[in-house]
Every structure is written in C-alpha cells, then in structure tokens.
Design an enzyme around this catalytic site. Structure first.
Site, short mmCIF file in Angstrom:
data_model
loop_
_atom_site.label_atom_id
_atom_site.label_comp_id
_atom_site.label_asym_id
_atom_site.label_seq_id
_atom_site.Cartn_x
_atom_site.Cartn_y
_atom_site.Cartn_z
N HIS A 39 -3.87 -5.87 -14.26
CA HIS A 39 -3.72 -6.48 -15.58
C HIS A 39 -5.02 -7.21 -15.92
O HIS A 39 -5.08 -8.42 -15.98
CB HIS A 39 -2.50 -7.41 -15.58
CG HIS A 39 -1.22 -6.64 -15.41
ND1 HIS A 39 -0.20 -7.04 -14.59
CD2 HIS A 39 -0.81 -5.47 -15.96
CE1 HIS A 39 0.78 -6.16 -14.64
NE2 HIS A 39 0.44 -5.19 -15.46
N HIS A 74 0.81 -2.02 -7.96
CA HIS A 74 2.14 -2.60 -8.20
C HIS A 74 3.27 -1.73 -7.65
O HIS A 74 4.41 -2.18 -7.59
CB HIS A 74 2.38 -2.76 -9.71
CG HIS A 74 1.45 -3.71 -10.36
ND1 HIS A 74 0.52 -3.34 -11.30
CD2 HIS A 74 1.31 -5.04 -10.20
CE1 HIS A 74 -0.16 -4.40 -11.69
NE2 HIS A 74 0.30 -5.44 -11.05
N CYS A 96 -0.05 -1.58 -2.98
CA CYS A 96 -0.45 -2.61 -2.02
C CYS A 96 0.59 -2.66 -0.88
O CYS A 96 1.80 -2.63 -1.14
CB CYS A 96 -0.52 -3.96 -2.73
SG CYS A 96 -0.85 -5.30 -1.58
N HIS A 124 8.57 -6.59 -15.41
CA HIS A 124 7.26 -6.42 -14.76
C HIS A 124 7.30 -5.14 -13.93
O HIS A 124 8.31 -4.85 -13.28
CB HIS A 124 6.96 -7.63 -13.88
CG HIS A 124 5.57 -7.62 -13.30
ND1 HIS A 124 5.23 -6.83 -12.25
CD2 HIS A 124 4.45 -8.29 -13.65
CE1 HIS A 124 3.95 -7.02 -11.96
NE2 HIS A 124 3.45 -7.91 -12.80
N GLU A 126 6.11 -4.21 -11.10
CA GLU A 126 6.44 -4.34 -9.66
C GLU A 126 7.96 -4.55 -9.50
O GLU A 126 8.60 -3.90 -8.67
CB GLU A 126 5.68 -5.52 -9.05
CG GLU A 126 5.99 -5.67 -7.57
CD GLU A 126 5.52 -6.99 -6.98
OE1 GLU A 126 4.42 -7.46 -7.34
OE2 GLU A 126 6.27 -7.57 -6.17
N CYS A 190 3.26 -12.75 -1.57
CA CYS A 190 2.13 -12.29 -0.76
C CYS A 190 1.21 -13.46 -0.40
O CYS A 190 1.10 -14.42 -1.16
CB CYS A 190 1.38 -11.16 -1.45
SG CYS A 190 0.36 -11.67 -2.83
N SER A 218 -1.92 -10.80 -17.07
CA SER A 218 -1.81 -11.01 -15.62
C SER A 218 -0.82 -12.13 -15.31
O SER A 218 -1.01 -13.28 -15.68
CB SER A 218 -3.20 -11.35 -15.08
OG SER A 218 -3.09 -11.99 -13.83
N ASN A 220 0.01 -13.48 -12.36
CA ASN A 220 -0.42 -14.55 -11.43
C ASN A 220 -1.42 -15.49 -12.10
O ASN A 220 -1.45 -16.68 -11.78
CB ASN A 220 -0.92 -13.95 -10.11
CG ASN A 220 -2.23 -13.23 -10.27
OD1 ASN A 220 -3.28 -13.84 -10.27
ND2 ASN A 220 -2.18 -11.91 -10.44
N SER A 262 -6.69 -10.26 -10.06
CA SER A 262 -7.31 -9.01 -10.50
C SER A 262 -8.64 -9.28 -11.22
O SER A 262 -9.15 -8.42 -11.94
CB SER A 262 -6.36 -8.21 -11.39
OG SER A 262 -5.89 -9.01 -12.44
#
Ligand code: SF4
Length: 286
Positions: A39, A74, A96, A124, A126, A190, A218, A220, A262
């Site tokens: 993103h 993702h 990942c 989202h 993921e 993570c 994004s 995060n 990212s």
C-alpha cells in the site's frame, strides 16, 4: 529543530523480499499483480512503469488476463489459490511467511471446533484471505463490536499489523462478554509491526510532533498516526517530502520521524532532508 528518527522504521523484511522476487521477473508485462503489492503509491507507480499489470484489490474477482499471477505479501486464501490454479494460472508467490503463519493459526483454531474471531480491518486483503477459508468467523475492528457468541469455544487471532494495545482491548471485551467461553488466543501480530510500534512509543517521549511516512492506504502507517493522536501528539501523515508544510513545525524544537512497513528507504531519507531544510530556513529567518 532537532529531527529524531525512530530506531525501527520503514520497510519490513516481508515487503523487501516481495520486491526482491519481482526484481528477478524477466518479463514483467507477462505478470499480473493480484491486488496492491504494497500500500505505497510510489512503489506501485514504479512497478507499473516496469510493465507489470495490476488488478485492483476491489476487482480481484475477475480473472487476470496474463498466464502468470503474482500473489502479494498480503497472501490469498486457499480457495482463491485453487480458483487461479483451476484457471491454468501459474503463480509467483510472495506471501510473507508471517501472513502464512496467521493463516495456519486460523485453520488450527477452526480445526479445534472454535468460532474464529479475527481482530483486524474488515475488507483488508490480508483479513479477506484468512476468512475466505473459514466456516465460522467474525472480524472485529473495535471492542464495541464484540458480542456474546453462541459457540462457547472461541479462537482469537489478529491481522499481522494490529497494534498490540488494540488487540488487548478487544480481547478484554471478548472475555467480558463471554465469561464462560473456552477462549484460545494466538498472537499473530508480526514482530516488525511490534518493533515499529515500540520504537514509536519510545520516540513519542522525546518529541513535540511526529511525521509518519507511508502510503495513504497503508493500515500500519495509519495505526502509527492513530497512536500519536491517542497520546495527544500532533502527527502528520506524508507520502513524500512534497507533502511537508513548514507551518506545522513553527514552534517545534524536536520532531520525530517514523514510517510504515511499505515505505522505501529513499522516501524516508528525502523526508528527513526536507525536514532539515525546513529547520535551516527557520534558523536563517530568525
Ligand atoms: S508487515 Fe509483517 S506480515 Fe506484513 S509483510 Fe511486513 S513482516 Fe510480513
């Protein structure tokens, strides 16, 4: 004005590895990226320029035109993997490993007969990839969404980029609303996300404002900003140096710099240089 960088910021190994795999693709025009690789608009523009085809996240129902399809960091569901394979698509998988671990956790909770509660952002990619393979689940974005569930065996896990504090608040609400349930929690946040968040916590004690670099989409990056706002610290979201406004820093003696997982190193460096420039100009004008 002092500029202090977070000890941990920017691109995580999951995104770096995905980009490294893409560097080895010899004919980018024969590959469709299944949704946004990251993103981050700058990264996406570069990939498009190199010739990669892209299928918007909202249009992933359509089958890609090319024979080769690249799965992003993702991840996707096993169901989607089968759909693509059945259509004869060759897959380049950059999922990942920590997203794969989250998929396995969800499957294990389901195999134990639990109703799976995924703490994360509804819609989202993921989260979508995880829940598409589940029979009985809810996605929880906030503590007030928690219900008393009919199934008294509950399994709780998180989208990998969930802030730890947020997950704890939702876990507490699950426990409060389901006092007699057998609840199993698997921490699937993570470690790069945790490291970023902990570095931000430390930095917030030292600065009067924060600049967070990352793509507008994004998750995060947005979480880092939200955390600053919760602490009452002025925080500014920029995608690059061009978004900075000198007036944000008029009375600021120390500004912090953080970035989402990212964000390219070169973008962080460019923002840091622009902040230094703002600082120098302020000294000259004084
Ligand atoms: S944010 Fe975490 S889970 Fe997502 S790609 Fe990076 S390391 Fe992997």
């Amino acid at each position: 004005m002092k500029i202090i960088k977070a000890d941990v910021l920017g691109m995580c190994f999951g995104v770096r590895d995905a980009l490294a795999i893409m560097d080895d693709v010899r004919r980018p025009d024969s590959v469709t990226i299944h949704g946004e690789l990251v993103h981050n608009e700058k990264v996406l523009d570069d990939l498009e320029e190199r010739g990669f085809r892209m299928l918007a996240e909202t249009r992933r129902q359509a089958l890609p035109m090319t024979d080769t399809v690249l799965i992003t960091a993702h991840g996707i569901s096993a169901k989607e993997r089968t759909r693509l394979a059945d259509a004869g698509k060759k897959l380049i998988d950059t999922t990942c490993p920590l997203v794969t671990r989250a998929h396995h956790a969800a499957q294990k909770l389901q195999a134990e007969g639990r109703h799976v509660l995924v703490i994360g952002k509804r819609g989202h990619v993921e989260v979508q990839g995880i829940v598409e393979d589940l029979r009985s689940f809810d996605v929880l974005q906030a503590p007030d969404e928690v219900r008393t569930y009919a199934n008294t065996k509950l399994g709780v896990m998180c989208q990998t980029t969930t802030p730890t504090r947020h997950a704890e608040q939702i876990r507490a609400a699950i426990k409060a609303k389901n006092p007699h349930a057998d609840i199993r929690y698997v921490d699937t946040i993570c470690h790069p996300t945790k490291d970023h968040q902990q570095a931000l916590e430390r930095l917030m004690n030292e600065v009067e404002a924060m600049v967070v670099v990352g793509g507008h989409n994004s998750n995060n990056t947005r979480q880092l900003l939200l955390r600053c706002q919760e602490r009452g610290l002025p925080a500014y979201h920029v995608q690059g140096p061009e978004d900075l406004r000198p007036e944000w820093f008029e009375h600021v003696e120390a500004v912090g710099l953080s970035a989402g997982t990212s964000t390219l190193d070169e973008t962080i460096d460019a923002v840091e240089s622009a902040l230094q420039q703002i600082s120098v100009e302020r000294l000259v004008a004084a």
